[in-house]
Scaffold this active site. Sequence first.
Site, PDB file in Angstrom:
ATOM      1  N   ASP A  75       0.838  -1.188   0.000  1.00  0.00           N
ATOM      2  CA  ASP A  75       0.000   0.000   0.000  1.00  0.00           C
ATOM      3  C   ASP A  75       0.877   1.242   0.000  1.00  0.00           C
ATOM      4  OD1 ASP A  75       0.873  -0.736   2.526  1.00  0.00           O
ATOM      5  OD2 ASP A  75      -1.126  -0.910   3.379  1.00  0.00           O
ATOM      6  N   GLU A 134      -5.909   2.964   3.623  1.00  0.00           N
ATOM      7  CA  GLU A 134      -6.443   3.478   4.884  1.00  0.00           C
ATOM      8  C   GLU A 134      -7.944   3.732   4.801  1.00  0.00           C
ATOM      9  OE1 GLU A 134      -5.014   3.454   7.609  1.00  0.00           O
ATOM     10  OE2 GLU A 134      -2.880   3.386   7.155  1.00  0.00           O
TER      11      GLU A 134
END
Length: 384
Positions: A75, A134
Amino acid sequence: MPDLTAAELSTIREDLHRIPELALHETRTHEYLRKLIGSWQVPFMEVTGIPAVPTAILVHLAGTNPQRTIGYRTDIDALPVTEETGLDFASTIPGQMHACGHDVHMTVALGVLRHFTLNQPRDNMVFFFQPAEENDFGGKRAYDAGAFAGKWRPDEFYGLHDNPDLPAGQIATRLGTLFAGTTEIHLTFTGVSGHAAFPHQANDALVAAAAFVMQVQTVVSRNVDPVRGGVVTIGDLHAGTIGNVIAGSAHLDGTIRAFRQVDIEMMQKRVRAIADGVGATYGVQVDLNLIQGGYMPVENDPQLTADLIAFMRQDATIDFADIAPAMTGEDFGFLLQKFPGTMVWLGVGDPGHPLHSSKMSPDEAALLPGVSGFVKFLTHRMAE
C-alpha cells in the site's frame, strides 16, 4: 550488480516518508515510484497503470520457466496526522504523515522487486503498488476495475504490515485469520431543536444518540461468541451548539470489527436494529450508513501459510515468530478472498508508539531483513 543495500533502502524510505499523501491522491508518491521503477527497466519487465485507480502501479516480471504467477502487494497512502517525530526527514506535507508505516511497506516491496529485476525469476511475478488502503478500499477498486486479468492475475498473493511492537526485522504471522474485517458506522439522528426550558416542544436527538451509544455496548457482550471476539466502538459524536439549546440532530461515527465475516454481518444487523429501535423509541429520524467496502478479514491461505511458516522457521537467518490475531483492519483481506495468499507482520521496533501515532518512527534496521526474508521465501516458492 548487487541488490539494494541497507543504506539505499533507508534513502528510499526517507524520500517516501517526506511525501505522505492521502487515499487516491498519491500523485507525488506515484511519480517517485514510477521514476525509480523505470530506472530498473529490463527486457522482461512491464509497467502499467489502472485508469480507474490512476495512482496505482502494476509491474509484471516474465519468468524464465513459469509455472505460476506470484503476486506481491504494497500500500502507498498515508494518514491525516500531523507528524511529531522530530525526524530530519519528517513529512513535508502539513497534516499528513506515514503514521502507519506504508513508507516501510513500499521500500520493502521495492527491494524485493529490485532483486528480481537483477535476477530474473523462474515464475511470473506481479507487483501491485496500491493506493487507498487506509480508506476508500483501493484493493477492491483495482479488482473491480479488472486489473488482475490475464497475465496480471496472481495465482498466489503476499503482503506485509509493519508492527512497532515487534523487534526490528522480525517476521510474524499465523495460520487462519491474521486481521479483523471492519465496517464503518455513520449515523445521524434528526429530531427537533428547541429551548432547554421547554423540552416538551422539542425532540432531543442528543438523548437518542446517548441511548444508542449505550445500547450498542451489548452487541458484542450479548451476541458474539466470547471465544471469537468482536468490537463495536463509537469514537465520534457531535450534537448541539450550546448548553441551553436542545440538539435537533446528532451525528455518530464508529467501527465494527470481527475476525469472521459471518460475525461482522450479524453485528451489522444488530447495530441497524438498535438504531431503528432508538429512532422509534425517541421519535427521531434515523440515517444509518454501514460501509465495509473491501475491509474483509485477512484470512491466510492454509497451504501457502503453512509453507511460509515452515520455510521461515528452518532458515536460521530469518527471525520468525508466531503471533495472535489482531483487530487491525486491512483491505488486503478483500484480495485474499479472491486469491490465495498470506499476509505477515514485519517488526519495526518502536513499541512506545503504536500504529497511527503522530510519533511512530520505525527502525530502518527492519528494511533489509524484510526484503531478504521475502526474496528467500518467494525464490523457494518458485522451486516448488
